[in-house]
Design a protein around this motif. Sequence first.
Motif, PDB file in Angstrom:
ATOM      1  N   LYS A  81       3.070  12.259  -6.629  1.00  0.00           N
ATOM      2  CA  LYS A  81       2.994  10.835  -6.111  1.00  0.00           C
ATOM      3  C   LYS A  81       1.675  10.297  -6.154  1.00  0.00           C
ATOM      4  O   LYS A  81       1.501   9.135  -6.517  1.00  0.00           O
ATOM      5  CB  LYS A  81       3.804  10.645  -4.873  1.00  0.00           C
ATOM      6  N   THR A  82       0.802  11.114  -5.901  1.00  0.00           N
ATOM      7  CA  THR A  82      -0.711  10.785  -5.687  1.00  0.00           C
ATOM      8  C   THR A  82      -0.944  10.397  -7.363  1.00  0.00           C
ATOM      9  O   THR A  82      -1.635   9.056  -7.501  1.00  0.00           O
ATOM     10  CB  THR A  82      -1.733  11.704  -5.463  1.00  0.00           C
ATOM     11  N   ILE A  83      -0.681  11.105  -8.381  1.00  0.00           N
ATOM     12  CA  ILE A  83      -1.034  10.802  -9.881  1.00  0.00           C
ATOM     13  C   ILE A  83      -0.206   9.548 -10.067  1.00  0.00           C
ATOM     14  O   ILE A  83      -0.932   8.600 -10.805  1.00  0.00           O
ATOM     15  CB  ILE A  83      -0.685  12.011 -10.841  1.00  0.00           C
ATOM     16  N   GLU A  84       0.743   9.411  -9.809  1.00  0.00           N
ATOM     17  CA  GLU A  84       1.585   8.210 -10.083  1.00  0.00           C
ATOM     18  C   GLU A  84       1.165   6.880  -9.442  1.00  0.00           C
ATOM     19  O   GLU A  84       0.803   5.794 -10.221  1.00  0.00           O
ATOM     20  CB  GLU A  84       2.927   8.289  -9.966  1.00  0.00           C
ATOM     21  N   THR A  85       0.459   6.915  -8.296  1.00  0.00           N
ATOM     22  CA  THR A  85      -0.112   5.819  -7.517  1.00  0.00           C
ATOM     23  C   THR A  85      -1.450   5.723  -8.335  1.00  0.00           C
ATOM     24  O   THR A  85      -1.558   4.260  -8.408  1.00  0.00           O
ATOM     25  CB  THR A  85      -0.448   6.161  -6.407  1.00  0.00           C
TER      26      THR A  85
ATOM     27  N   VAL B  91       0.814  -1.343  -0.094  1.00  0.00           N
ATOM     28  CA  VAL B  91       0.095  -0.019  -0.051  1.00  0.00           C
ATOM     29  C   VAL B  91       0.627   1.116  -0.021  1.00  0.00           C
ATOM     30  O   VAL B  91       2.152   1.129   0.377  1.00  0.00           O
ATOM     31  CB  VAL B  91      -0.820  -0.034   1.214  1.00  0.00           C
ATOM     32  N   ILE B  92       0.579   2.300  -0.682  1.00  0.00           N
ATOM     33  CA  ILE B  92       1.249   3.716  -0.779  1.00  0.00           C
ATOM     34  C   ILE B  92       0.636   4.676   0.323  1.00  0.00           C
ATOM     35  O   ILE B  92      -0.513   5.146   0.109  1.00  0.00           O
ATOM     36  CB  ILE B  92       1.339   4.139  -1.911  1.00  0.00           C
ATOM     37  N   PRO B  93       1.321   5.066   1.330  1.00  0.00           N
ATOM     38  CA  PRO B  93       0.694   6.241   1.977  1.00  0.00           C
ATOM     39  C   PRO B  93       1.168   7.444   1.452  1.00  0.00           C
ATOM     40  O   PRO B  93       2.184   7.546   0.812  1.00  0.00           O
ATOM     41  CB  PRO B  93       1.634   6.167   3.290  1.00  0.00           C
ATOM     42  N   LEU B  94      -0.107   8.376   1.056  1.00  0.00           N
ATOM     43  CA  LEU B  94      -0.003   9.621   0.515  1.00  0.00           C
ATOM     44  C   LEU B  94      -0.148  10.401   1.539  1.00  0.00           C
ATOM     45  O   LEU B  94      -1.147  10.821   2.042  1.00  0.00           O
ATOM     46  CB  LEU B  94      -0.841   9.827  -0.539  1.00  0.00           C
TER      47      LEU B  94
ATOM     48  N   PRO C  56      -3.193   0.588  -4.366  1.00  0.00           N
ATOM     49  CA  PRO C  56      -4.171   0.726  -3.150  1.00  0.00           C
ATOM     50  C   PRO C  56      -3.132   2.003  -2.347  1.00  0.00           C
ATOM     51  O   PRO C  56      -1.931   1.976  -2.204  1.00  0.00           O
ATOM     52  CB  PRO C  56      -3.877  -0.470  -2.457  1.00  0.00           C
ATOM     53  N   SER C  57      -3.962   2.746  -1.772  1.00  0.00           N
ATOM     54  CA  SER C  57      -3.285   3.675  -1.067  1.00  0.00           C
ATOM     55  C   SER C  57      -4.328   4.394  -0.089  1.00  0.00           C
ATOM     56  O   SER C  57      -5.502   4.137   0.044  1.00  0.00           O
ATOM     57  CB  SER C  57      -3.051   5.164  -2.128  1.00  0.00           C
TER      58      SER C  57
ATOM     59  N   ARG D 202      -5.350  16.573   1.719  1.00  0.00           N
ATOM     60  CA  ARG D 202      -4.298  17.465   1.168  1.00  0.00           C
ATOM     61  C   ARG D 202      -3.537  16.741  -0.106  1.00  0.00           C
ATOM     62  O   ARG D 202      -3.119  17.338  -1.164  1.00  0.00           O
ATOM     63  CB  ARG D 202      -3.156  17.966   2.055  1.00  0.00           C
ATOM     64  N   SER D 203      -3.463  15.409   0.076  1.00  0.00           N
ATOM     65  CA  SER D 203      -2.773  14.783  -1.051  1.00  0.00           C
ATOM     66  C   SER D 203      -3.382  14.852  -2.341  1.00  0.00           C
ATOM     67  O   SER D 203      -3.078  14.229  -3.328  1.00  0.00           O
ATOM     68  CB  SER D 203      -2.552  13.268  -0.607  1.00  0.00           C
ATOM     69  N   LEU D 204      -4.834  14.908  -2.111  1.00  0.00           N
ATOM     70  CA  LEU D 204      -5.647  14.765  -3.368  1.00  0.00           C
ATOM     71  C   LEU D 204      -6.253  16.063  -3.939  1.00  0.00           C
ATOM     72  O   LEU D 204      -6.889  16.104  -4.863  1.00  0.00           O
ATOM     73  CB  LEU D 204      -7.078  14.267  -2.942  1.00  0.00           C
ATOM     74  N   ARG D 205      -5.307  17.350  -3.711  1.00  0.00           N
ATOM     75  CA  ARG D 205      -5.578  18.561  -4.348  1.00  0.00           C
ATOM     76  C   ARG D 205      -4.911  18.238  -5.814  1.00  0.00           C
ATOM     77  O   ARG D 205      -4.253  17.853  -6.306  1.00  0.00           O
ATOM     78  CB  ARG D 205      -4.724  19.664  -3.302  1.00  0.00           C
ATOM     79  N   GLY D 206      -6.044  19.075  -6.605  1.00  0.00           N
ATOM     80  CA  GLY D 206      -5.715  18.996  -7.965  1.00  0.00           C
ATOM     81  C   GLY D 206      -6.329  17.797  -8.602  1.00  0.00           C
ATOM     82  O   GLY D 206      -5.992  17.895  -9.967  1.00  0.00           O
ATOM     83  N   ILE D 207      -6.799  16.676  -7.933  1.00  0.00           N
ATOM     84  CA  ILE D 207      -7.099  15.542  -8.611  1.00  0.00           C
ATOM     85  C   ILE D 207      -8.739  15.656  -8.366  1.00  0.00           C
ATOM     86  O   ILE D 207      -9.149  15.621  -7.389  1.00  0.00           O
ATOM     87  CB  ILE D 207      -6.288  14.471  -7.929  1.00  0.00           C
ATOM     88  N   GLY D 208      -9.516  15.271  -9.568  1.00  0.00           N
ATOM     89  CA  GLY D 208     -10.825  15.397  -9.362  1.00  0.00           C
ATOM     90  C   GLY D 208     -11.442  13.786  -9.563  1.00  0.00           C
ATOM     91  O   GLY D 208     -12.666  13.726  -9.366  1.00  0.00           O
ATOM     92  N   TYR D 209     -10.562  12.727  -9.661  1.00  0.00           N
ATOM     93  CA  TYR D 209     -10.869  11.510  -9.582  1.00  0.00           C
ATOM     94  C   TYR D 209     -10.236  10.713  -8.510  1.00  0.00           C
ATOM     95  O   TYR D 209      -9.015  10.827  -8.481  1.00  0.00           O
ATOM     96  CB  TYR D 209     -10.847  10.786 -10.952  1.00  0.00           C
ATOM     97  N   ARG D 210     -11.044   9.937  -7.797  1.00  0.00           N
ATOM     98  CA  ARG D 210     -10.194   9.032  -6.946  1.00  0.00           C
ATOM     99  C   ARG D 210     -10.645   7.572  -7.162  1.00  0.00           C
ATOM    100  O   ARG D 210     -11.986   7.231  -6.949  1.00  0.00           O
ATOM    101  CB  ARG D 210     -10.713   9.501  -5.353  1.00  0.00           C
ATOM    102  N   PRO D 211      -9.865   6.634  -7.228  1.00  0.00           N
ATOM    103  CA  PRO D 211     -10.336   5.363  -7.568  1.00  0.00           C
ATOM    104  C   PRO D 211     -10.689   4.654  -6.107  1.00  0.00           C
ATOM    105  O   PRO D 211     -10.304   5.143  -5.003  1.00  0.00           O
ATOM    106  CB  PRO D 211      -8.887   4.581  -7.968  1.00  0.00           C
TER     107      PRO D 211
END
Length: 390
Positions: A306-310, A292-295, A316-317, A322-331
Amino acid sequence: MHLLFATSIVPDGALASGYEIANAAIIGALRRAGVRVTVIGFIWPGKAPSDPQETIVLGDVEVRTESASPLRKLAWLAKAVHSGLTFSSVKLRVVPDSEVRAAIERAGPFDGYVLNSVQFAGAFERVLADRPSIFVAHNVEHRSAQENAAAAGSALQRWMFRREARLLKIMEDRLCGAARFVFTLAEEDRSALDVASDGRSAVLPLVTRAQAPTGKARRHIDCDAALIGTWTWQPNRIGLDWFLTKVVPHLKPDFRIRIAGNMPSGIASPHPGVSFVGRVADAQAFVRGGAVIPLISTAGSGVQLKTIETFELGLPSVATSRSLRGIGYRPDNCVVTDDPIAFAAALQAAAGNIRDVDGSAFHRRQLKALDIAIGLGLEKLGVVRREVAA
């Protein structure tokens, strides 16, 4: 259309930091839009530009504060105070304006600048004022400096970061005001820079690779959690301190955590499962080795590469908000929490039941949105936007 991409460090192909990964994505999008891009800036000592035919190198420069001697840091500070420049920009003042101007003239006819972040643009602002420009704000730098001041461990550091914040606010206001269009890497940064109007700015959704990852390749897991980053960068350091002091104490003693990347002095953890492994040869292979990847971002602005790459890799993360700023989609294999105890519990649950997903759809969505956003900015410089393939 021919644009000069003015940046502090020109690409050398290494993609060793989030800044370099973002630059590669932006330059790639400009070229897909039919723009000729010539990059101008400095290069790390001992490196060579990855695209020498389209790169103007002003010289080599070492600007990393963490590796500088105390005497060198003092010289930078004295020069910054004397010149009225920011600490980050004064490091680049190793050549005079006349030399930069002559190098620009050697590039031949061009139509405008892409001013890539505030450091280079702030160091040579007068030289770069003779053409229309697009400003790329990787972060809201003055906000990051304010957060760094709040987290500083000494009165001198607090003074330096507060000075930096004040000057960066003035510089960012001036660069945004002069630019035909502003690109940010997170939606909230548009408001923070007072350019929230759709006619003034757009968000650039980034990718970390030109091609989408292919399927869900089998992984060899060699630790429970893997983290990699430039931890000497203060916003990253703040997040790592939070993770080690607030989250790690709630993990079981046999939970194995590997942390790679440049590490500042004084970082340690009493947890028996934590190991600091320094630089790794293959960053992607390293993160794929973690169950698992901690963001763990808790400070800063802009987007977390690193969030985008994950998400591109489908790993899994567990992420802070704050790690999701700028990202509109979360798996659906990403758990979001800012509570340290819940964060630790989610890490252990994810490591105990590894669930990868196909990240190629996320990559395609990001790439298409990036190309559309680039077209909006180019229209402000007189470029007709072409249709982006579905």
